[in-house]
Design a protein around this motif. Structure first.
Motif, PDB file in Angstrom:
ATOM      1  N   ARG A 159       0.816  -1.216   0.000  1.00  0.00           N
ATOM      2  CA  ARG A 159       0.000   0.000   0.000  1.00  0.00           C
ATOM      3  C   ARG A 159       0.849   1.265   0.000  1.00  0.00           C
ATOM      4  NH1 ARG A 159      -5.080   1.160   3.978  1.00  0.00           N
ATOM      5  NH2 ARG A 159      -6.106  -0.066   2.352  1.00  0.00           N
ATOM      6  N   ASP A 160       1.928   1.301   0.778  1.00  0.00           N
ATOM      7  CA  ASP A 160       2.735   2.512   0.878  1.00  0.00           C
ATOM      8  C   ASP A 160       3.370   2.863  -0.468  1.00  0.00           C
ATOM      9  OD1 ASP A 160       4.043   4.457   2.970  1.00  0.00           O
ATOM     10  OD2 ASP A 160       5.668   3.803   1.674  1.00  0.00           O
ATOM     11  N   LEU A 161       3.886   1.858  -1.158  1.00  0.00           N
ATOM     12  CA  LEU A 161       4.506   2.100  -2.466  1.00  0.00           C
ATOM     13  C   LEU A 161       3.457   2.536  -3.481  1.00  0.00           C
ATOM     14  CD1 LEU A 161       6.812   2.087  -4.460  1.00  0.00           C
ATOM     15  CD2 LEU A 161       6.583  -0.400  -4.674  1.00  0.00           C
ATOM     16  N   ALA A 162       2.314   1.852  -3.494  1.00  0.00           N
ATOM     17  CA  ALA A 162       1.244   2.203  -4.444  1.00  0.00           C
ATOM     18  C   ALA A 162       0.752   3.628  -4.206  1.00  0.00           C
ATOM     19  CB  ALA A 162       0.088   1.210  -4.310  1.00  0.00           C
ATOM     20  N   TYR A 163       0.608   3.992  -2.939  1.00  0.00           N
ATOM     21  CA  TYR A 163       0.147   5.354  -2.602  1.00  0.00           C
ATOM     22  C   TYR A 163       1.133   6.406  -3.103  1.00  0.00           C
ATOM     23  CZ  TYR A 163      -0.148   9.524   0.319  1.00  0.00           C
ATOM     24  OH  TYR A 163      -0.184  10.826   0.757  1.00  0.00           O
ATOM     25  N   ASN A 164       2.407   6.222  -2.830  1.00  0.00           N
ATOM     26  CA  ASN A 164       3.409   7.217  -3.233  1.00  0.00           C
ATOM     27  C   ASN A 164       3.557   7.291  -4.752  1.00  0.00           C
ATOM     28  OD1 ASN A 164       4.804   8.566  -0.867  1.00  0.00           O
ATOM     29  ND2 ASN A 164       4.869   6.435  -0.212  1.00  0.00           N
TER      30      ASN A 164
END
Length: 358
Positions: A159-164
């Motif tokens: 999720r963190d990578l997709a969000y950024n």
């Protein structure tokens, strides 16, 4: 005897664990001290080079100082960012107070440091968090050649990578990829509402086009969230949809559309806002009061004054705040503060006290 032996073994194990913990804590403290010393050492050397760049007497000597600074950075993104921050925050040289000159200087540094290649390497080789950070930095540097890789990360399972990555695409103004990301999280209502607000605020492309793509495919929750988010941007292209929703039977859609229409403050919407000001849902009443406060009619003023006596505290507060923005006469104000309606007086006093304190 066995019990005593077991107790001794247990005690020794406890002492061993405590000893290991102390060793680990000591080592962690050493590592932290080493990192602090390393950063301090880098900052001292960096300060010398940054000052050389800022105080260079000639343009040619400044180029030489920039080369020395680039050698000090040596492809390390933390050192590069420390240098850029030091320049932007600097005071004392001819660059002080001249943000435009500082940005031009940073561009000259970038020409030698090539930060795009630094973050591109991180995009390929870093961990999940470094890759996400690299996406954002490459977007800020307008590195469009890495857009495809960033798009790939926008659908990553982390999720963190997709969000950024999706946020980087926001900065690039990519309508369809940002819409695809938002649609992928639309069922996560605890998460998507905040993200929609954040993404529309950061989006550099056509917000109306992004919203239109979402409206074609999204569920009702996402649709209502987008409508409420768009209120501040006052996009006329969606007014027909707002008017229809504000007069419909769907309570969630009605709430979102009234909020959106209230932001326009158009005279032709007064009748609709007057009706909404008497709605059973206090959120609709509050939104309608905000919209009426933008109008200059006596009927709008009368409705806002009447709302000071609403049974819901938030509506009374909204009405009091609205009156401070409207053309209210001293006589009206005296009537409210000295009248028999204590709710109206209290709401108005609360807002006036805050205004004076501010």
């Amino acid at each position: 005897m066995k019990i005593e032996l077991i107790s001794v073994i247990g005690l020794l194990l406890c002492l061993l664990i405590i000893g290991i913990e102390y060793i680990l804590l000591y080592r962690l403290a050493e590592i932290q001290d080493e990192n602090t010393a390393r950063v301090d050492n880098i900052r001292r050397r960096l300060d010398i080079h940054v000052e050389g760049v800022l105080y260079a007497p000639t343009d040619s000597s400044r180029d030489a100082e920039i080369t020395a600074l680039a050698n000090e950075i040596n492809g390390d993104f933390t050192v590069y960012e420390m240098a850029v921050e030091a320049i932007r925050e600097h005071n004392g040289s001819s660059f002080s107070g001249d943000d435009e000159a500082k940005e031009k200087l940073i561009k000259r540094i970038n020409a030698q440091v090539d930060p795009v290649s630094i973050y591109a390497k991180m995009l390929e080789e870093g961990n999940i968090y470094h890759k996400g950070y690299a996406c954002r930095r490459l977007a800020e540097l307008d590195a469009g050649e890495y857009r495809d890789k960033i798009k790939e990360y926008a659908s990553d399972k982390h999720r963190d990578l997709a969000y950024n990555a999706a946020m980087a695409l926001c900065q690039m103004g990519d309508v369809y990829e940002v819409a695809a990301y938002l649609l992928s999280i639309e069922n996560d209502t605890l998460y998507s509402g905040r993200i929609v607000n954040e993404f529309f605020a950061k989006f550099t492309g056509d917000r109306g086009e992004l919203a239109a793509v979402l409206f074609e495919k999204c569920n009702k929750y996402m649709k209502c969230t987008v409508i409420k988010t768009l209120a501040r941007y006052k996009l006329d292209r969606f007014r027909p949809m707002y008017l229809e929703g504000a007069s419909g039977d769907d309570s969630q859609l009605k709430l979102a559309c009234i909020k959106a229409l209230a932001a326009f403050g158009y005279p032709e919407d007064e009748q609709l806002l007057q009706i909404a000001a008497g709605d059973k849902d206090w959120v609709n009443r509050s939104s309608a009061i905000r919209g009426l406060s933008l109008l200059k009619t006596q009927s709008a003023l009368d409705t806002v004054k009447h709302a000071l006596g609403d049974k819901e505290w938030w509506v009374r507060q909204t009405a009091a705040q609205a009156l401070t923005r409207m053309d209210i006469s001293p006589k009206d104000l005296e009537e409210i503060l000295g009248g028999y309606d204590r709710f109206a007086a209290d709401a108005m006093k609360n807002v006036l006290y805050k205004t004076v304190d501010a």
